[in-house]
Design an enzyme around this catalytic site. Sequence first.
Site, PDB file in Angstrom:
ATOM      1  N   ASP A   1      -8.118 -33.335  -1.193  1.00 41.99           N
ATOM      2  CA  ASP A   1      -7.645 -34.199  -2.274  1.00 41.99           C
ATOM      3  C   ASP A   1      -8.075 -35.654  -2.075  1.00 41.99           C
ATOM      4  O   ASP A   1      -8.559 -36.311  -2.999  1.00 41.99           O
ATOM      5  CB  ASP A   1      -6.111 -34.118  -2.384  1.00 41.99           C
ATOM      6  CG  ASP A   1      -5.632 -32.695  -2.594  1.00 41.99           C
ATOM      7  OD1 ASP A   1      -6.478 -31.820  -2.865  1.00 41.99           O
ATOM      8  OD2 ASP A   1      -4.420 -32.461  -2.481  1.00 41.99           O
TER       9      ASP A   1
ATOM     10  N   GLY B   1       0.175 -30.673  -9.287  1.00 41.85           N
ATOM     11  CA  GLY B   1      -0.940 -29.987  -8.625  1.00 41.85           C
ATOM     12  C   GLY B   1      -2.293 -30.616  -8.918  1.00 41.85           C
ATOM     13  O   GLY B   1      -3.325 -30.008  -8.670  1.00 41.85           O
TER      14      GLY B   1
HETATM   15  C1  GLA Z   1      -2.843 -29.219  -1.564  1.00 39.14           C
HETATM   16  C2  GLA Z   1      -3.371 -29.934  -0.313  1.00 39.14           C
HETATM   17  C3  GLA Z   1      -4.874 -29.679  -0.150  1.00 39.14           C
HETATM   18  C4  GLA Z   1      -5.204 -28.187  -0.225  1.00 39.14           C
HETATM   19  C5  GLA Z   1      -4.536 -27.554  -1.442  1.00 39.14           C
HETATM   20  C6  GLA Z   1      -4.717 -26.059  -1.490  1.00 39.14           C
HETATM   21  O1  GLA Z   1      -3.386 -29.796  -2.707  1.00 39.14           O
HETATM   22  O2  GLA Z   1      -3.145 -31.315  -0.393  1.00 39.14           O
HETATM   23  O3  GLA Z   1      -5.315 -30.238   1.065  1.00 39.14           O
HETATM   24  O4  GLA Z   1      -4.834 -27.533   0.954  1.00 39.14           O
HETATM   25  O5  GLA Z   1      -3.165 -27.843  -1.517  1.00 39.14           O
HETATM   26  O6  GLA Z   1      -6.062 -25.717  -1.624  1.00 39.14           O
END
Ligand code: GLA
Length: 393
Positions: free
Chosen positions: A187, A139
């Site tokens: 991200d 994550g």
């Molecule tokens: C993942 C996705 C992001 C975002 C997050 C939740 O990390 O890659 O684009 O949607 O989940 O906030």
Amino acid sequence: MYGEHWGAMSGPEEEARRVYAETFGGHEPQLAVFAPGRVNLIGEHTDYNGGFVLPMALPLVTVIVGSPRKDGKICIVTTAEGADEPHKVEFETPSVDRPLTTGAPKWANYVKGVIQHYRAGPVPGFNAVIATSVPLGGGLSSSASLEVASYTFLQQLCEDDGDLVQKALTCQKAEHTFPGVPCGIMDQFISVMGREGHALLIDCRSLEVKPLPLTDPKLSVLITNSNVRHELTGSEYSTRKKQCEEAAKALGKETLRDASMEELEAQKDHLNDVCYRRARHVITEIERTSKAAKALENGDYRLFGKLMVESHNSLRDDYEVSCPELDELVSIAMEIAGVYGSRMTGGGFGGCTVTLLETSVAERTKEQIKDKFRGSPSFYITKPSTGSGVLSQ
Ligand code: GLA
């Protein structure tokens, strides 16, 4: 995985250089680049709804070292812990009539996607080694850091126009089309744009950015990795996205960014309960993120922390992307005086929590989590770091 006080980028860089020399006949790589992972302080599952997010880049990075070769072949090795086998792949550079396609191993799809969509080309052949300190699937955006590092590497081989927004968008497109994850822009954006000492408030509709200083030595950001990963992530993510689109449509809006709680309440009877709750999370989370950004600017850490906990509860109850382990980590952290707030971070269903606390209670908080948490957590006390770039030789 590195300990709490990891040595910035030196770990993966040294490893990549060593493996490069072992694999490619003792030669030194001519190029070395990096791209960071991220932690999101608040604004979860808002990016693909055109909302606000507030992430910071981490000193956990993916490094790629390598050199061009003249025969049009690409050979890539990864040293990443947890990457699927084989750890070495070889293929031809793409051409119009022979585009790259997805396949095994999975880790290589992130790189292939970026090569296929690279904005300046044609990409020449090269040898490369990838090493990372971003835990895979934790994550903290290991995928985006691999995509952005790949793009940064290609920029050294054949220069593009240097447009950073397009760089982030291309990496997002690579993730949509190769591994096939319909992610938002957060991200890739923070991995490109990250700024030392700052969290970034990103408006995911206009892609405007506001850097917010986060350098108060009395304040710390603690990341706790639950080291659990529930296998729901992929399918649940696209289901959530579709539910948000359905809710936006029912409200007559392009995205939920354009909707208010009043408008949602007015349409409640025309929406099924699940879509209503998903939309309630998104609308209130966008509001919380704006408030949290102001609180950070005012040094109001208490309010910031309160908003983090509200965010977690909304992700748990309305968006249903938390899990018992993450809920437990949050409640253990919140028992400690001096902890302002704590929440799950990233897509959910495992991975990490992020906790904002007084620096003086950081060690105690870790000890308490180690004692009480049912699993085996790892910790990172972290600082906002810089976006992708070139490592000096
Ligand atoms: C993942 C996705 C992001 C975002 C997050 C939740 O990390 O890659 O684009 O949607 O989940 O906030």
